[in-house]
Structure formats: C-alpha cells, structure tokens
Enzyme design. Structure first.
Site: not given
Ligand code: GLA
Length: 726
Positions: A366-367, A443, A479, A523-524, A531, A612
């Site tokens: 991810d980010d 942000r 986004m 994703c946003s 949508d 777990e």
């Molecule tokens: C958004 C996404 C999260 C993650 C962050 C990363 O908030 O919805 O899942 O990817 O950005 O900055």
C-alpha cells in the site's frame, strides 16, 4: 421484441420480462410519460387527465385550451420555460440570454442491441440481449436537440436511460443542468430511500417521505462521495424488504450528481437523476454535444430485496468488465493497517512469507513505497520507486515474493500531487487551483487537472514505468480527497467537473487495455467513489476505510442494496480495531469480511499467535469453498442491522442447491432470549441439509419458522451455516 411503437397514437411501449414502461408523443409533440411498473396491457394514455388548473400555464398551440398544462402532465424530459414550474431535467442557457427550451418530438428509431456512451461507462449487452429506442426532441427556436436513449434488457428487467444534448443551432449555448432520467408518478404516497454517510461510515440506509417541496441529494465533491451514493429507491409507502413496489435509479457515474424528488401541488411525484447542476455550465458550440451519463432503472413488485438482486445481476453481468469480472479474486494481504507508512522492502517480504504460510494469494504494498513518502504530507505524484526503502529494485522485490508462491499488488493515487514533490515543483500548473486564490488542502494534497490530456498522459507514462518493472497483478487505485478548486488552465471552467471524471475514465480505460490481466480495485478513502461508473473499470472497490466488523455490518448492509458482493472489498483487520477501538473475535471478522468477493487481510500476521494463524488458515479454506457462491449467488438480507438484534444475510447459488447463511449477533443480555432467523428464497418443498450438523429441514420450515440461533456468552458471536439441497 421489447420495444413497440404505435403509429396512430404515437405511443412507445418498452417491455421487460415483468415490467412495462410507456410514453407518448402527444398532438402538440410533447413527450408525456404514461406508465412504469408491473407489466400491463393496452394503452395507458387514459390515465392522463385535463382540467383547468389556476396559475398553470398553457402552451400557445393548445389554442385557448386551458385544460392543457405541462405543469400538471407527466413528462419524460421536462424543461424550463414551457409552463412546467416543477424541477426540470434540462436547463439550457441560450445565445439570446434566455433559458427556455421547448422540446418537441421530431423522430425516433428502434434498434437491436445497445451502444456504449462516448467517454462514459454504461451498461453493455450482446446484440440479442437488448433493444434501444432513440427519441429525438428539438427546440425549434434554438435548434437544441435532445436524443433520449432508452435501452431495454428484457430478461434482466432493466431499462437504461441517457441523453445527448446537441447544439444544432449557430449560437453557443450553455447547458446548466441535465438529468438522464425523470420518473413522473401521477400520485403521492412514495418514499425516497437513499444511502448516506461519511468517511468511514458510508451508505447508511435512510428512508423518508417524498412530501411537498423538493428533496435533493447529491455530490459537489468531484466524486460520487461518501456522503450520498448515486443510487436511490423510490418506494411506495407500504413497501418493505419483501413486499410492495419500488423503483431503483442507479447513476452510472463517479462525479458530481444530483437526485431530486418532488411532490407537486396535486400530489404528483417527480424523481430525477442526473448531473449536479452546481459547478456545471457546459458550453456547446455549434454542432457540439454533451452526453449525460446513464441511469439504470429497475422495478420490483416484491420489495427492495428483489430489486437488489436485479441490480446485482445487472452489475455483475452488464457493468463489470475485464478478466476478473467473472473470476474469483485473489485473497489479499494488504500492508496498510499492518504498517501504514512504516514500510520497507524487508517488512513487505516478511508479510509475503507470512502470506505464503497462511495460504494467502497476494501481498499488496500500500501507500509509502514511492518518492519521499514518509507520511501523507509529501511525495504524491512522484511515481518513482524508493529503492532505498525497498533495499532493492521493485522488480527484484516482486521476484522474491513471487518465488514464495505469492502474487504482488501495488497501491497508487494517480489523480493527486503533494506540494512537497518533484512533480509539483516541476509542474505547478498541472494542479487544479483558482488563479489568485490559495487552494483548499485536504490530507495536505492537491488535485491534478485530469480534465487535461497532457497531464493525464504524463502521469500514465510514469505509472506504466512502475507497472512494467515486474509482475504486478493487482492495483489499488486510490483517490483521497474531495475536489474544491474547480479551475483548469486549458479546459473551459464550466466543463471541469465533468471532464475531470471523463479524464479518470479515459485513464482507467487505457490502463485496462494495456494491462488486461491486472485486477484494479477502486478506492477513495474506502467507499468515497463506490459507484457503478467505477465498477465498469474496477470490478471491486474497497468498501470503507472502516474495517471494524460491527460497523462494516451496517456499511455492507447499505452497500448491498445496489452493489453485488463481488464488487465489495472487505478485509479482516487487527483488534482492537484501528478505527473504533472495538474488539471482536477473529471468527466474527472473518464471517463479516466473507460478505465481500474481495476478501483479504489488513493486519500483520507476525503479531498473531499460532492458534490465530491456524484459524486464519481455516478461514481461507472456508472462503475458497464459498468464493464462487459469494461471487455469483443471489443475496438475501434477512434482518435490518439498524433495528434487529442480529445481522443476517443469505446467499443462494444460481442453481438453488447451495446456500450460505451468515449471522452476527449484535446484542447479548443476561438470560438471553432466543433469536430465530427466518430464511428466504428457498424452495418450500425441498429438503436442506445443514452441513455442520447433518440435520435436515424443509425450505418451508426454514422460511416460515426459522432457525434458532444458539444462546452463547460473548459479544458479536458469528455463525456461518451451509445448507445443501438434498
Ligand atoms: C486511503 C485508503 C486506505 C489506504 C490509504 C493510504 O485512506 O482508503 O486503504 O490505502 O489511503 O494512504
């Protein structure tokens, strides 16, 4: 055949398997709406009534006939300046400064199949599956023409509507408002159901009466938004989940939209879906056109449960595209909640090793992997791999991960830029910013002007350079802010909100073509652009940034009214949950996440105990067993999480032989009463075997009397019961 035209009375009839839609071009050329609902026979123009209504205007050609007024008559595409004082579907600012538009019937055509819409997502269908009616209306003075497009998917009980506004005159006009669908009902007694919320708490069910006055929902945020989803249900006041009539209006668009519901002076009801009129002034020079995104209409006479299943089928079979639209999706392990920005190559590799041990298919980085991106204040726009952080090239990292038998996915946010980035320093003019004004930050990031092709092309090239570095099989397209500074250096200002969205679509389309085997998840900030428009490009969307199992029950409940499980990204995350601080069992989190076809994990397995981990392995085995059923099955909501003490849903396979019942208890009390969950959609006379116990029950028993849920200590107990028809 699904579309009929009667020449002598100029009546158009659209028929689906169970519904009829009828309209008429009357003697004056106005296109009047006659009927939409359960299938009927005959001409419905007998429903039109004509009385002299005070203060309701009469068109000149009605020749002193005071009983003819568009203020009262039901219409297909009402306009300003015709004597209809209700909300209009179209407002065009003419070259002479007036806003009148008097649309009259010119011609029509009925064709086999359904066309796509220029630059926009839309329902698609094979030639034999659909029929299209095009009706051309024109304002004789301005020569503004409107092509109303109606497509019928007979078997699916779906009717789509869109419109093209064409400037056939010589003077420039400005479209100030444009809807793609208007539904006029002759009476009152309707409720508007919409799905509203906020970041991390999207799509809450809200039902209210359509009373006198206007009720408007929509978005001015540049995206469809967390706040209101672009899909509504118009329900008779007595309609429930399983009974009564209701209509769905789903907008296939991901930007600013507007839905207006109105009850007029005579108790008639008008509901429209279309583009948001604020921040929109679309200029049309001679010969130019505006395509209004599509609204998908559907009617159910068995409550909104059936309506949902019809929309689910439509989205699954006629909106989602690409390799993954009909494929089981990989089980993901996403790095976000596992490490946020504290990411490096070693940690991602460790995550991949854990994934391999647990039976997870894919790790998603991810980010935080690019540019200077230590937190969310910098680096967006710099789509260069931070090799120092990764300790190797991206290609090498992916190879190592693939070597473990784990696939690799990556996060991007192409529409954005941080001021603290190389991209911004080099191209400050690529940002949407009003000259002479300070921008609005969110942000701490700014929005790139995706209405501009040069900007899009440059970013596309950067992103492709990344994607070409290794075997990337999944992209999370994010986004993360609403747009505030509507301004473009090259695009006409009145077009920016619309052209931006078309720019995003254009980018996605190019990406789909170049990387047809890559799964793109939308994703946003979670579900801020959840949508049908996005689903045309991204067959799954991260449903919410809120991964708390209990909140997710409500979010996923609201989501299920229009969107099928296969589009829902849902992950098991750590406890206490990072958004709510709530602790739920791993089992409960698993059962809730399995309501989505985009199943995965959002945690660091390195912090889990051996027990777990064992449970996670079992969970994944379980998920794989049901993945196809979840992806394609018919979805039944069995409770209302806003008032019932438990949340329950049932998924039944298309052949009816397998069913998966999920139940999560919301309440626990001392000396607890027993909850009986009543099933739906089963065959009454068939015998169903409960797989975990071997007990058998008749469908009728399960539907009429239900299954008693165990009384067990502990909060949010979850049950998953598989039933097989014997
Ligand atoms: C958004 C996404 C999260 C993650 C962050 C990363 O908030 O919805 O899942 O990817 O950005 O900055």
């Amino acid at each position: 055949m699904a579309i009929y035209y009667h020449q002598n009375n100029r009546i158009f009839t659209l028929e689906t398997a169970r519904t009829t839609y009828q309209m008429k071009a009357d003697d004056l050329g106005f296109l009047l709406h006659l009927y939409y609902g359960a299938k009927v026979s005959g001409n419905m123009d007998y429903l039109l009534t004509y009385y002299d209504r005070g203060f309701s205007g009469n068109p000149a050609e009605s020749a002193m006939n005071r009983t003819y007024s568009l203020d009262v008559l039901p219409q297909e595409y009402p306009c300003v300046g015709t004597g209809d004082y209700r909300s209009s579907a179209l407002i065009v600012h003419n070259g002479d400064g007036s806003d009148c538009c008097d649309l009259r019937y010119v011609s029509h055509e009925i064709r086999q199949g359904k066309e796509s819409l220029q630059g926009l997502p839309a329902v698609y269908a094979d030639r034999e599956e659909a029929e299209t009616l095009e009706i051309v209306l024109e304002d004789a003075v301005s020569a503004v023409r409107v092509r109303l497009l109606y497509s019928v998917l007979e078997k699916e009980d779906i009717i789509t509507r869109s419109a093209e506004i064409i400037n056939g005159g010589t003077e420039k006009v400005i479209v100030e408002k444009a809807a793609s669908a208007c539904l006029d009902f002759l009476t009152d007694g309707y409720d508007l159901i919409c799905f509203c919320g906020r970041h991390s708490m999207e799509r809450n069910f809200q039902r209210r009466e359509i009373a006198r006055g206007n009720c408007i929902i929509g978005s001015r945020r540049g995206t469809s938004s967390h706040q209101y989803n672009p899909a509504v249900i118009v329900a008779r006041q007595e309609t429930t989940e399983d009974m009564g009539s209701c209509y769905g209006m789903m907008f296939v668009y991901s930007g600013n939209f507007m839905c207006e519901a109105e009850q007029d002076q005579f108790g008639q009801t008008r509901v429209m879906m279309g583009l948001q009129s604020d921040l929109f002034h679309y200029p049309l020079e001679q010969g130019e056109k505006l395509v209004v995104p599509e609204t998908v209409l559907c009617y159910s006479d068995e409550g909104y449960g059936k309506l949902s299943r019809q929309y689910h089928r439509c989205i699954r079979e006629h909106i989602c595209r690409g390799t993954y639209s009909h494929k089981i999706r990989p089980v993901l392990l996403n790095s976000w909640e596992a490490m946020y920005f504290d990411l490096d190559g070693e940690k991602i590799y460790k995550l991949a090793k854990e994934a391999a041990a647990l039976g997870i298919d894919m790790v998603v980085m991810d980010d935080g992997w690019f540019g200077k991106r230590e937190d969310d204040n910098s680096g967006l726009g710099d789509w260069q791999v931070n090799e120092e952080k990764l300790g190797c090239s991206l290609g090498e990292l992916i190879e190592k991960i693939n070597h473990l038998g784990v696939r690799f996915g990556i996060w991007i946010e192409p529409e954005m830029v941080s001021e603290d980035s190389r991209l911004y320093r080099e191209h400050p003019d690529w940002v949407m910013k009003v000259p002479g004004r300070k921008p609005v930050y969110a942000r701490n990031q700014l929005v790139l002007d995706f209405s501009r092709k040069d900007v899009r092309d440059a970013i596309f090239e950067n992103i492709c350079e990344i994607l070409d570095q290794g075997n990337i099989e999944y992209i999370k397209w994010d986004m993360n802010r609403s747009i505030a500074d509507i301004y473009s250096l090259t695009t006409d200002q009145g077009k920016v909100t619309y052209d931006y969205v078309l720019g995003v679509y254009d980018f996605l389309e190019k990406m789909m073509r170049k990387y047809p085997n890559v799964l793109i998840e939308g994703c946003s900030g979670g579900g801020g652009r959840f949508d049908a428009g996005m689903m045309y490009y991204t067959p799954q969307i991260w449903c919410s940034d809120n991964t708390d199992a209990v909140d997710r029950l409500r979010i996923q409940y609201g989501t299920s009214f229009f969107y099928p499980a296969c589009t829902v990204g849902a992950h098991v995350s750590a406890v206490p949950n990072h958004q709510t601080g709530r602790t739920t069992s791993l089992r409960t989190r698993g059962v809730v996440a399995m309501a989505g076809g985009g199943f995965g994990y959002e945690l660091d397995p390195g912090t889990m105990t051996e027990e777990e981990k064992e449970e996670v392995k079992q969970q994944i085995v379980q998920y794989r067993k049901y993945a196809e059923l979840i992806r394609t099955g018919d979805y039944y909501r069995l409770s209302d999480p806003f008032c019932d003490p438990y949340v329950s849903w049932l998924i039944i396979s298309q052949d009816g032989r397998q069913a998966l019942l999920s139940v999560v208890m919301l309440e626990i009390h001392g000396n607890m009463k027993v909850n009986y969950v009543k099933l739906k959609g089963l065959e009454r006379e068939a015998l169903y075997e409960e797989q975990n116990t071997g007990r058998s029950f008749y469908g009728s028993a399960l539907m009429e009397a239900g299954l008693p849920m165990p009384v067990e200590l502990g909060e949010y107990r979850a049950y998953q019961i598989e039933l097989q028809m014997k």
